[in-house]
Design a protein around this motif. Structure first.
Motif, PDB file in Angstrom:
ATOM      1  N   ALA A 184       0.831  -1.207   0.000  1.00  0.00           N
ATOM      2  CA  ALA A 184       0.000   0.000   0.000  1.00  0.00           C
ATOM      3  C   ALA A 184       0.868   1.261   0.000  1.00  0.00           C
ATOM      4  O   ALA A 184       0.568   2.233  -0.704  1.00  0.00           O
ATOM      5  N   LEU A 185       1.934   1.240   0.772  1.00  0.00           N
ATOM      6  CA  LEU A 185       2.819   2.406   0.816  1.00  0.00           C
ATOM      7  C   LEU A 185       3.522   2.613  -0.516  1.00  0.00           C
ATOM      8  O   LEU A 185       3.699   3.750  -0.977  1.00  0.00           O
ATOM      9  N   ALA A 186       3.940   1.515  -1.161  1.00  0.00           N
ATOM     10  CA  ALA A 186       4.643   1.622  -2.443  1.00  0.00           C
ATOM     11  C   ALA A 186       3.739   2.187  -3.535  1.00  0.00           C
ATOM     12  O   ALA A 186       4.220   2.835  -4.471  1.00  0.00           O
ATOM     13  N   ARG A 187       2.451   1.952  -3.421  1.00  0.00           N
ATOM     14  CA  ARG A 187       1.503   2.438  -4.423  1.00  0.00           C
ATOM     15  C   ARG A 187       1.002   3.843  -4.128  1.00  0.00           C
ATOM     16  O   ARG A 187       0.253   4.417  -4.927  1.00  0.00           O
ATOM     17  N   SER A 188       1.385   4.389  -2.993  1.00  0.00           N
ATOM     18  CA  SER A 188       0.903   5.711  -2.578  1.00  0.00           C
ATOM     19  C   SER A 188       1.936   6.791  -2.890  1.00  0.00           C
ATOM     20  O   SER A 188       3.039   6.500  -3.366  1.00  0.00           O
ATOM     21  N   SER A 189       1.558   8.025  -2.595  1.00  0.00           N
ATOM     22  CA  SER A 189       2.489   9.152  -2.749  1.00  0.00           C
ATOM     23  C   SER A 189       3.066   9.587  -1.410  1.00  0.00           C
ATOM     24  O   SER A 189       3.746  10.612  -1.321  1.00  0.00           O
ATOM     25  N   TRP A 190       2.824   8.823  -0.352  1.00  0.00           N
ATOM     26  CA  TRP A 190       3.338   9.172   0.966  1.00  0.00           C
ATOM     27  C   TRP A 190       4.856   9.033   0.997  1.00  0.00           C
ATOM     28  O   TRP A 190       5.428   8.145   0.368  1.00  0.00           O
ATOM     29  N   ARG A 191       5.477   9.923   1.734  1.00  0.00           N
ATOM     30  CA  ARG A 191       6.938   9.871   1.891  1.00  0.00           C
ATOM     31  C   ARG A 191       7.269   8.871   3.001  1.00  0.00           C
ATOM     32  O   ARG A 191       6.848   9.036   4.138  1.00  0.00           O
ATOM     33  N   VAL A 192       8.028   7.834   2.630  1.00  0.00           N
ATOM     34  CA  VAL A 192       8.358   6.748   3.555  1.00  0.00           C
ATOM     35  C   VAL A 192       9.852   6.791   3.858  1.00  0.00           C
ATOM     36  O   VAL A 192      10.686   6.873   2.952  1.00  0.00           O
ATOM     37  N   ALA A 193      10.188   6.747   5.140  1.00  0.00           N
ATOM     38  CA  ALA A 193      11.588   6.733   5.564  1.00  0.00           C
ATOM     39  C   ALA A 193      11.810   5.590   6.541  1.00  0.00           C
ATOM     40  O   ALA A 193      10.897   5.203   7.277  1.00  0.00           O
ATOM     41  N   GLU A 194      13.028   5.052   6.530  1.00  0.00           N
ATOM     42  CA  GLU A 194      13.409   4.061   7.534  1.00  0.00           C
ATOM     43  C   GLU A 194      14.219   4.736   8.627  1.00  0.00           C
ATOM     44  O   GLU A 194      14.887   5.751   8.392  1.00  0.00           O
ATOM     45  N   CYS A 195      14.162   4.151   9.811  1.00  0.00           N
ATOM     46  CA  CYS A 195      14.885   4.676  10.962  1.00  0.00           C
ATOM     47  C   CYS A 195      15.529   3.494  11.689  1.00  0.00           C
ATOM     48  O   CYS A 195      14.873   2.465  11.888  1.00  0.00           O
ATOM     49  N   PRO A 196      16.806   3.607  12.059  1.00  0.00           N
ATOM     50  CA  PRO A 196      17.444   2.480  12.762  1.00  0.00           C
ATOM     51  C   PRO A 196      16.816   2.246  14.128  1.00  0.00           C
ATOM     52  O   PRO A 196      16.618   3.179  14.901  1.00  0.00           O
ATOM     53  N   VAL A 197      16.486   0.989  14.416  1.00  0.00           N
ATOM     54  CA  VAL A 197      15.934   0.607  15.710  1.00  0.00           C
ATOM     55  C   VAL A 197      16.618  -0.672  16.172  1.00  0.00           C
ATOM     56  O   VAL A 197      17.213  -1.407  15.379  1.00  0.00           O
ATOM     57  N   THR A 198      16.510  -0.928  17.464  1.00  0.00           N
ATOM     58  CA  THR A 198      17.046  -2.153  18.047  1.00  0.00           C
ATOM     59  C   THR A 198      15.890  -3.017  18.529  1.00  0.00           C
ATOM     60  O   THR A 198      15.044  -2.559  19.299  1.00  0.00           O
ATOM     61  N   VAL A 199      15.838  -4.240  18.055  1.00  0.00           N
ATOM     62  CA  VAL A 199      14.824  -5.191  18.511  1.00  0.00           C
ATOM     63  C   VAL A 199      15.453  -6.074  19.580  1.00  0.00           C
ATOM     64  O   VAL A 199      16.530  -6.647  19.375  1.00  0.00           O
ATOM     65  N   LEU A 200      14.791  -6.154  20.726  1.00  0.00           N
ATOM     66  CA  LEU A 200      15.315  -6.913  21.859  1.00  0.00           C
ATOM     67  C   LEU A 200      14.780  -8.337  21.824  1.00  0.00           C
ATOM     68  O   LEU A 200      13.610  -8.577  22.126  1.00  0.00           O
ATOM     69  N   TYR A 201      15.638  -9.265  21.432  1.00  0.00           N
ATOM     70  CA  TYR A 201      15.228 -10.665  21.394  1.00  0.00           C
ATOM     71  C   TYR A 201      15.474 -11.265  22.773  1.00  0.00           C
ATOM     72  O   TYR A 201      16.565 -11.698  23.100  1.00  0.00           O
ATOM     73  N   THR A 202      14.423 -11.265  23.573  1.00  0.00           N
ATOM     74  CA  THR A 202      14.515 -11.678  24.970  1.00  0.00           C
ATOM     75  C   THR A 202      14.371 -13.195  25.101  1.00  0.00           C
ATOM     76  O   THR A 202      13.971 -13.888  24.153  1.00  0.00           O
ATOM     77  N   GLU A 203      14.665 -13.702  26.284  1.00  0.00           N
ATOM     78  CA  GLU A 203      14.458 -15.127  26.546  1.00  0.00           C
ATOM     79  C   GLU A 203      12.991 -15.489  26.354  1.00  0.00           C
ATOM     80  O   GLU A 203      12.662 -16.573  25.864  1.00  0.00           O
ATOM     81  N   TYR A 204      12.118 -14.586  26.735  1.00  0.00           N
ATOM     82  CA  TYR A 204      10.679 -14.831  26.599  1.00  0.00           C
ATOM     83  C   TYR A 204      10.287 -14.991  25.132  1.00  0.00           C
ATOM     84  O   TYR A 204       9.609 -15.958  24.761  1.00  0.00           O
ATOM     85  N   SER A 205      10.716 -14.037  24.274  1.00  0.00           N
ATOM     86  CA  SER A 205      10.330 -14.117  22.863  1.00  0.00           C
ATOM     87  C   SER A 205      11.011 -15.287  22.169  1.00  0.00           C
ATOM     88  O   SER A 205      10.423 -15.938  21.306  1.00  0.00           O
ATOM     89  N   ARG A 206      12.244 -15.585  22.547  1.00  0.00           N
ATOM     90  CA  ARG A 206      12.927 -16.742  21.960  1.00  0.00           C
ATOM     91  C   ARG A 206      12.230 -18.043  22.357  1.00  0.00           C
ATOM     92  O   ARG A 206      12.126 -18.975  21.558  1.00  0.00           O
ATOM     93  N   ALA A 207      11.747 -18.109  23.603  1.00  0.00           N
ATOM     94  CA  ALA A 207      11.070 -19.316  24.067  1.00  0.00           C
ATOM     95  C   ALA A 207       9.775 -19.556  23.299  1.00  0.00           C
ATOM     96  O   ALA A 207       9.329 -20.702  23.149  1.00  0.00           O
ATOM     97  N   LYS A 208       9.164 -18.491  22.782  1.00  0.00           N
ATOM     98  CA  LYS A 208       7.941 -18.637  22.009  1.00  0.00           C
ATOM     99  C   LYS A 208       8.227 -19.085  20.582  1.00  0.00           C
ATOM    100  O   LYS A 208       7.303 -19.367  19.824  1.00  0.00           O
ATOM    101  N   GLY A 209       9.527 -19.113  20.209  1.00  0.00           N
ATOM    102  CA  GLY A 209       9.893 -19.590  18.882  1.00  0.00           C
ATOM    103  C   GLY A 209       9.524 -18.649  17.767  1.00  0.00           C
ATOM    104  O   GLY A 209       9.309 -19.046  16.621  1.00  0.00           O
ATOM    105  N   GLN A 210       9.448 -17.347  18.057  1.00  0.00           N
ATOM    106  CA  GLN A 210       8.964 -16.395  17.069  1.00  0.00           C
ATOM    107  C   GLN A 210       9.871 -16.289  15.849  1.00  0.00           C
ATOM    108  O   GLN A 210       9.395 -16.119  14.733  1.00  0.00           O
TER     109      GLN A 210
END
Length: 229
Positions: A184-210
């Motif tokens: 949807a964004l690629a087909r629109s005229s909206w200005r899209v930017a990326e921003c560096p972020v850090t995702v915290l892969y915790t023991e909890y999320s790893r245990a869920k097998g995500q």
């Protein structure tokens, strides 16, 4: 109680996150006073945990999938007076408030209508190797990702200004919603930017097998979208 950022709404889809959701909300609410959680048919005590905080709670009677929960949350937040910025945020503790603030600064500067978080604009060493391979493959295979010049096409941390948020219609209820949003964004005229972020892969999320499960889902979505072109 958080002060400032009253024009920002944090939208959190929730499915069976009773162990962590209260802590996630306590952290978010220190900075952002407006949070809506969409309990997507949880079978545990997630809703009760949310009710013990200042967050707003909307409930799906049955599990409809993350895409549906995000759409419900967006509709709710768009209906609140004074809402201007809308952030999708994971319930499992993987996202950071400080990254939202950086993304918000970019949006408030007027340089972007949509800001997408990326794990790959800086070091990606914390990303589990299988997910790193999958996400790199997605970018290489996806025409949409290439058109938008994305480095991370399936990051759940996203910021929309009001215009794109009002225009967005998420019809894919499961994990395919991420590909749908990018298209949807690629087909629109909206200005899209990326921003560096850090995702915290915790023991909890790893245990869920995500990492493995989501990685397989993402590759399947990309494969199906390419067949449908």
């Amino acid at each position: 109680m958080a002060r400032g950022n009253e024009d920002v709404w944090i939208i959190i889809p929730v499915y069976n996150e009773e162990k962590v959701i209260a802590d996630v909300l306590e952290n978010v609410l220190q900075t952002f006073p407006n949070v809506v959680c969409v309990d997507d048919g949880s079978s545990d005590a997630s809703a009760q945990q949310i009710l013990g905080t200042r967050a707003h709670l909307v409930r799906h009677p049955i599990n409809l999938g993350q895409g549906a929960a995000l759409q419900t949350g967006l509709r709710y937040a768009l209906g609140r007076t004074g809402s201007s910025y809308f952030v999708t945020f994971d319930a499992d503790g993987q996202h950071r408030v400080e990254d939202v603030l950086t993304m918000l600064d970019l949006a408030r500067s007027g340089k972007a209508d949509v800001v997408l978080g990326s794990r790959f604009l800086t070091s990606a060493e914390t990303v589990p190797w299988i997910k790193r391979v999958v996400l790199r493959t997605v970018v290489a295979l996806s025409p949409t990702a290439r058109r938008l010049k994305l480095t991370d096409a399936h990051n759940g941390l996203r910021l929309f200004t009001r215009g794109p948020a009002e225009a967005l219609r998420i019809s894919q209820n499961g994990m395919a919603h991420a590909s749908e949003i990018a298209t949807a964004l690629a087909r629109s005229s909206w200005r899209v930017a990326e921003c560096p972020v850090t995702v915290l892969y915790t023991e909890y999320s790893r245990a869920k097998g995500q990492s493995l499960i989501n990685g397989v889902n993402i590759l399947f979505d990309v494969s199906m979208s390419r067949r449908g072109r």
